[in-house]
Design a protein around this motif. Structure first.
Motif, short mmCIF file in Angstrom:
data_model
loop_
_atom_site.label_atom_id
_atom_site.label_comp_id
_atom_site.label_asym_id
_atom_site.label_seq_id
_atom_site.Cartn_x
_atom_site.Cartn_y
_atom_site.Cartn_z
N ASP A 186 -1.59 -18.91 -12.43
CA ASP A 186 -0.19 -18.49 -12.58
C ASP A 186 0.23 -18.68 -14.04
O ASP A 186 -0.62 -18.75 -14.92
N ASP A 187 1.52 -18.78 -14.27
CA ASP A 187 1.99 -18.91 -15.66
C ASP A 187 2.09 -20.36 -16.12
O ASP A 187 2.53 -20.61 -17.24
N ARG A 188 1.65 -21.26 -15.27
CA ARG A 188 1.68 -22.67 -15.68
C ARG A 188 0.38 -23.04 -16.39
O ARG A 188 -0.67 -22.42 -16.14
N PRO A 189 0.42 -24.08 -17.23
CA PRO A 189 -0.75 -24.40 -18.05
C PRO A 189 -1.87 -25.13 -17.32
O PRO A 189 -3.02 -25.07 -17.76
N CYS A 232 -4.97 -26.18 -15.54
CA CYS A 232 -6.14 -25.34 -15.26
C CYS A 232 -7.42 -26.16 -15.14
O CYS A 232 -7.88 -26.74 -16.12
N SER A 285 0.78 -24.58 -23.91
CA SER A 285 1.70 -23.79 -23.08
C SER A 285 1.03 -22.52 -22.56
O SER A 285 1.69 -21.57 -22.17
N ARG A 286 -0.31 -22.53 -22.55
CA ARG A 286 -1.04 -21.37 -22.03
C ARG A 286 -0.70 -21.16 -20.55
O ARG A 286 -0.28 -22.11 -19.86
N ALA A 287 -0.93 -19.96 -20.11
CA ALA A 287 -0.85 -19.68 -18.67
C ALA A 287 -2.24 -19.81 -18.09
O ALA A 287 -3.21 -19.27 -18.64
N SER A 288 -2.36 -20.52 -16.98
CA SER A 288 -3.68 -20.69 -16.38
C SER A 288 -4.26 -19.35 -15.96
O SER A 288 -5.48 -19.19 -15.83
N SER A 289 -3.39 -18.37 -15.76
CA SER A 289 -3.89 -17.04 -15.39
C SER A 289 -4.74 -16.43 -16.51
O SER A 289 -5.70 -15.70 -16.23
N ASP A 290 -4.41 -16.77 -17.76
CA ASP A 290 -5.21 -16.26 -18.87
C ASP A 290 -6.62 -16.85 -18.84
O ASP A 290 -7.60 -16.14 -19.07
#
Lengths: 144, 144
Positions: free
Chosen positions: A115-118, A120, B74-79
């Motif tokens: 999602d858009d949260r960091p 991971c 502040s990355r998005a985990s989706s990336d």
DNA sequence: ATGGGGCTTCCAACGGTAGGAAGGTCAAGG
DNA sequence: CCTTGACCTTCCTACCGTTGGAAGCCCCAT
């Protein structure tokens, strides 16, 4: 037959034909008065042989051995088979390695929200592999 | 920490550490008065990160992106996940290719007696692929 | 101070493949 | 005859990631 035609007929690029000649995988072909390479049907057959062997993942050195066996009418099929079996084993090794990578990564990706949260798990695992259940306070990136 | 120690600690060879620096994958480290590279814990962590990513089959360029994401709090985990999924797909493609090679060769090897006689379906198939049931009279080796 | 190990830079190789530059050749059409 | 364009020639370069070596400097222990 010029090299362009031979390339078309065999499926091996002209570049690669010259390279194979250079490393001694194929014999030096005849030349026209102007210095153009001339290829016979038999030579095109050899090139096709090489292309098919490459398509099966054989290395150039393995193909060198295969060509020698091909030309040796009194070869033992066991020699060919041994070479092939060795190559199959190599392929299976590489497959297993890649599969382990894919499985590991798949496992990590499955636990990543995406999602858009960091947060991971993928990056966390790269930063420091998970040991048991506890996440050691390590693996912080530099300049962070 | 000297480069040798950093190599030992991270599992990345000194040669490769210099290479990664050269291509800009890692920052240029501090130097001693004598010109020796000096590495901090954080830099060793980065090197370990790189090693683990390489062990998962990521290319250097992919790792460049992973490192950027790692450093970006502040990355998005989706990336990250997208990058990983793409890589998994690449791995699966390569696995499928290798598997097809292995299967084809396995099939050929299974039909090869593997004795002291010369007859060998493996070489025959390389000389000219089987089309249906009939064996076309082609694919003879040169100089035979 | 001498030796050995570590560090530095630079250059080359591996396996295959592809791209390009600079120049010669061939065949067709004007 | 000459031009045009496609083909051929050789040679050099790059890709990817890793390893090896040579030549020379540095650090530490004996």
């Amino acid at each position: 037959m010029n090299i362009g035609r031979a390339a078309e007929a065999s499926g091996v690029s002209a570049k690669m034909i010259r390279y194979y000649e250079d490393i001694g995988l194929i014999e030096k072909p005849a030349r026209t008065a102007a210095g153009y390479r001339r290829y016979s049907e038999a030579e095109v057959n050899t090139l096709s042989f090489i292309r098919r062997a490459r398509n099966l993942g054989f290395s150039v050195e393995e193909i060198r051995a295969l060509l020698a066996l091909w030309r040796d009418r009194s070869r033992a099929s066991s020699d060919v088979k041994a070479l092939a079996m060795k190559h199959i084993a190599d392929l299976n090794t590489r497959i297993a390695e890649l599969k382990e990578m894919a499985d590991t990564l798949d496992h990590l990706a499955r636990n990543c929200h995406g999602d858009d949260r960091p947060h991971c798990p993928i990056l966390e695992s790269l930063a420091a592999p998970v040991i048991g259940e506890t996440q050691p306070r390590e693996g912080q990136p530099p300049e962070a």
